[in-house]
Enzyme design. Sequence first.
Site, PDB file in Angstrom:
ATOM      1  N   LYS A   1       0.748  -1.323   0.011  1.00 39.49           N
ATOM      2  CA  LYS A   1      -0.026   0.048   0.122  1.00 39.49           C
ATOM      3  C   LYS A   1       0.789   1.288  -0.124  1.00 39.49           C
ATOM      4  CE  LYS A   1      -1.959  -0.920   4.014  1.00 39.49           C
ATOM      5  NZ  LYS A   1      -1.059  -2.381   4.445  1.00 39.49           N
TER       6      LYS A   1
ATOM      7  N   ARG B   1      -8.956   0.694   8.833  1.00 39.69           N
ATOM      8  CA  ARG B   1      -8.709  -0.919   8.951  1.00 39.69           C
ATOM      9  C   ARG B   1      -9.994  -1.628   9.657  1.00 39.69           C
ATOM     10  NH1 ARG B   1      -2.535  -1.772  10.095  1.00 39.69           N
ATOM     11  NH2 ARG B   1      -1.979   0.345   9.339  1.00 39.69           N
TER      12      ARG B   1
ATOM     13  N   ARG C   1      12.089  -5.487   4.169  1.00 40.42           N
ATOM     14  CA  ARG C   1      11.909  -3.921   4.262  1.00 40.42           C
ATOM     15  C   ARG C   1      12.905  -3.194   4.736  1.00 40.42           C
ATOM     16  NH1 ARG C   1       5.936  -1.893   5.034  1.00 40.42           N
ATOM     17  NH2 ARG C   1       6.504  -3.024   7.121  1.00 40.42           N
TER      18      ARG C   1
ATOM     19  N   ARG D   1      12.135  -0.872  10.559  1.00 37.65           N
ATOM     20  CA  ARG D   1      10.922  -0.466  11.493  1.00 37.65           C
ATOM     21  C   ARG D   1      10.908  -1.690  12.520  1.00 37.65           C
ATOM     22  NH1 ARG D   1       5.513   0.352   8.002  1.00 37.65           N
ATOM     23  NH2 ARG D   1       4.731  -0.803   9.736  1.00 37.65           N
TER      24      ARG D   1
ATOM     25  N   ARG E   1       0.167  -8.551  13.550  1.00 32.47           N
ATOM     26  CA  ARG E   1      -0.460  -7.756  12.626  1.00 32.47           C
ATOM     27  C   ARG E   1      -1.404  -8.477  11.780  1.00 32.47           C
ATOM     28  NH1 ARG E   1       4.841  -5.072  11.146  1.00 32.47           N
ATOM     29  NH2 ARG E   1       3.816  -3.942   9.399  1.00 32.47           N
TER      30      ARG E   1
HETATM   31  P1  AP5 Z   1       5.054  -1.298   1.773  1.00 33.50           P
HETATM   32  O1  AP5 Z   1       4.704  -0.740   0.649  1.00 33.50           O
HETATM   33  O2  AP5 Z   1       5.766  -0.802   2.599  1.00 33.50           O
HETATM   34  O3  AP5 Z   1       3.691  -2.374   2.287  1.00 33.50           O
HETATM   35  P2  AP5 Z   1       2.499  -1.929   3.182  1.00 33.50           P
HETATM   36  O4  AP5 Z   1       1.247  -2.384   2.783  1.00 33.50           O
HETATM   37  O5  AP5 Z   1       2.556  -0.025   3.244  1.00 33.50           O
HETATM   38  O6  AP5 Z   1       2.930  -2.340   4.545  1.00 33.50           O
HETATM   39  P3  AP5 Z   1       3.075  -1.794   6.058  1.00 33.50           P
HETATM   40  O7  AP5 Z   1       3.706  -2.763   6.865  1.00 33.50           O
HETATM   41  O8  AP5 Z   1       3.514  -0.367   5.938  1.00 33.50           O
HETATM   42  O9  AP5 Z   1       1.421  -1.764   6.472  1.00 33.50           O
HETATM   43  P4  AP5 Z   1       0.933  -1.916   7.933  1.00 33.50           P
HETATM   44  O10 AP5 Z   1      -0.625  -1.660   7.474  1.00 33.50           O
HETATM   45  O11 AP5 Z   1       1.320  -3.067   8.755  1.00 33.50           O
HETATM   46  O12 AP5 Z   1       1.865  -0.635   8.635  1.00 33.50           O
HETATM   47  P5  AP5 Z   1       1.206   0.689   8.974  1.00 33.50           P
HETATM   48  O13 AP5 Z   1       2.535   1.576   9.031  1.00 33.50           O
HETATM   49  O14 AP5 Z   1       0.110   1.099   8.468  1.00 33.50           O
HETATM   50  O15 AP5 Z   1       5.766  -2.938   1.048  1.00 33.50           O
HETATM   51  C1  AP5 Z   1       6.255  -3.717   2.045  1.00 33.50           C
HETATM   52  C2  AP5 Z   1       7.775  -4.103   1.435  1.00 33.50           C
HETATM   53  O16 AP5 Z   1       7.347  -4.694   0.040  1.00 33.50           O
HETATM   54  C3  AP5 Z   1       8.725  -3.047   0.980  1.00 33.50           C
HETATM   55  O17 AP5 Z   1       9.846  -3.420   1.427  1.00 33.50           O
HETATM   56  C4  AP5 Z   1       8.579  -2.590  -0.403  1.00 33.50           C
HETATM   57  O18 AP5 Z   1       9.860  -2.398  -0.844  1.00 33.50           O
HETATM   58  C5  AP5 Z   1       8.005  -4.260  -0.747  1.00 33.50           C
HETATM   59  N1  AP5 Z   1       7.201  -4.108  -2.057  1.00 33.50           N
HETATM   60  C6  AP5 Z   1       6.133  -3.244  -2.169  1.00 33.50           C
HETATM   61  N2  AP5 Z   1       5.243  -3.741  -3.339  1.00 33.50           N
HETATM   62  C7  AP5 Z   1       5.928  -4.702  -3.703  1.00 33.50           C
HETATM   63  C8  AP5 Z   1       5.702  -5.547  -4.777  1.00 33.50           C
HETATM   64  N3  AP5 Z   1       4.612  -5.393  -5.609  1.00 33.50           N
HETATM   65  N4  AP5 Z   1       6.653  -6.541  -5.033  1.00 33.50           N
HETATM   66  C9  AP5 Z   1       7.537  -6.889  -4.376  1.00 33.50           C
HETATM   67  N5  AP5 Z   1       7.834  -5.926  -3.280  1.00 33.50           N
HETATM   68  C10 AP5 Z   1       7.239  -5.036  -2.979  1.00 33.50           C
HETATM   69  O19 AP5 Z   1       0.841   0.585  10.562  1.00 33.50           O
HETATM   70  C11 AP5 Z   1       1.754   0.281  11.312  1.00 33.50           C
HETATM   71  C12 AP5 Z   1       1.337   0.013  12.964  1.00 33.50           C
HETATM   72  O20 AP5 Z   1       0.559   1.369  13.098  1.00 33.50           O
HETATM   73  C13 AP5 Z   1      -0.060  -0.966  13.045  1.00 33.50           C
HETATM   74  O21 AP5 Z   1       0.640  -2.306  13.101  1.00 33.50           O
HETATM   75  C14 AP5 Z   1      -0.698  -0.262  13.966  1.00 33.50           C
HETATM   76  O22 AP5 Z   1      -0.405  -0.723  15.213  1.00 33.50           O
HETATM   77  C15 AP5 Z   1      -0.624   1.128  13.835  1.00 33.50           C
HETATM   78  N6  AP5 Z   1      -1.590   1.662  12.926  1.00 33.50           N
HETATM   79  C16 AP5 Z   1      -1.696   2.123  11.845  1.00 33.50           C
HETATM   80  N7  AP5 Z   1      -2.607   2.461  11.266  1.00 33.50           N
HETATM   81  C17 AP5 Z   1      -3.732   2.272  12.037  1.00 33.50           C
HETATM   82  C18 AP5 Z   1      -5.217   2.324  12.043  1.00 33.50           C
HETATM   83  N8  AP5 Z   1      -5.821   2.910  11.096  1.00 33.50           N
HETATM   84  N9  AP5 Z   1      -5.931   1.937  13.261  1.00 33.50           N
HETATM   85  C19 AP5 Z   1      -5.222   1.682  14.155  1.00 33.50           C
HETATM   86  N10 AP5 Z   1      -3.931   1.393  14.168  1.00 33.50           N
HETATM   87  C20 AP5 Z   1      -3.099   1.732  13.146  1.00 33.50           C
END
Ligand code: AP5
Length: 217
Positions: free
Chosen positions: A13, A88, A127, A161, A172
């Site tokens: 994403k 989410r 990552r 991270r 997660r």
């Molecule tokens: P990347 O693009 O970074 O993936 P992502 O879907 O953004 O993954 P995240 O881990 O950031 O999502 P998340 O939802 O767990 O974390 P968030 O920061 O929102 O890609 C991942 C890797 O793959 C990278 O290395 C990239 O280069 C590679 N890649 C990408 N696309 C690719 C492809 N097509 N092919 C191959 N490789 C690829 O949340 C973190 C924490 O914050 C949560 O756990 C929670 O505690 C809290 N939080 C955040 N939002 C909320 C909410 N709305 N409500 C409650 N808690 C929340």
Amino acid sequence: MNIILIGAPGSGKGTQASLLAKEYSIEHISTGDLLRNEVQLGTEVGVLAKVVMDSGGLVGDDIILRMIKDKVLSDSCKGGFILDGFPRSLSQAEGLDKILIGVNRKINKVFNFVVEDEVIIKRIAGRYFCKKCGTVYNRYFNPSCRDGEYCKCGSLEFDSRSDDNEQTVKNRLLLFKEYSDPLVEYYKKKLLLVSVDALKNPSLIFEDIKLIITNLN
Ligand code: AP5
């Protein structure tokens, strides 16, 4: 144009949200990034959020919806926004609708990133990011220039991270599975949902999404 990207952790994403924000000059709102910023600043919200994030849990709706409301109603979002990692859960989606109805705005499309667990785990394990410009890389799929030696901005300093460890990722993923079905159903019923094959190469996914956005107009 206001769009939402939903999908499992590591489904890509954030990668697509950055590309799309640049392409359409609209604001990229990542709740994960907003929370990490609070943690770095050491605010009250940051202190509370860090404990939850390190365990792989979900930060409370009150905090998240307040952050989203501030951001979505700010001047930087007047031209449109991409929500990455929010909503989410059904309660967050309903909370978002209330915010948007209040200002006569709506969501145009919701992209659901679909990818298998094994791939997710490898993507998260691989990552890392540049400490200077924040560009995200992957040691298996998308390494930085010259095999992880330096970033495209020239920096040599990288980090990963703290929540990208095996146990946190498992939590997660479990939470994602618990909350995602009702969320998907909610946007399906509103005829806003499009599934994205997130196993493809990032540039192909980008083209798929752009095609759908072009047909919106
Ligand atoms: P990347 O693009 O970074 O993936 P992502 O879907 O953004 O993954 P995240 O881990 O950031 O999502 P998340 O939802 O767990 O974390 P968030 O920061 O929102 O890609 C991942 C890797 O793959 C990278 O290395 C990239 O280069 C590679 N890649 C990408 N696309 C690719 C492809 N097509 N092919 C191959 N490789 C690829 O949340 C973190 C924490 O914050 C949560 O756990 C929670 O505690 C809290 N939080 C955040 N939002 C909320 C909410 N709305 N409500 C409650 N808690 C929340």
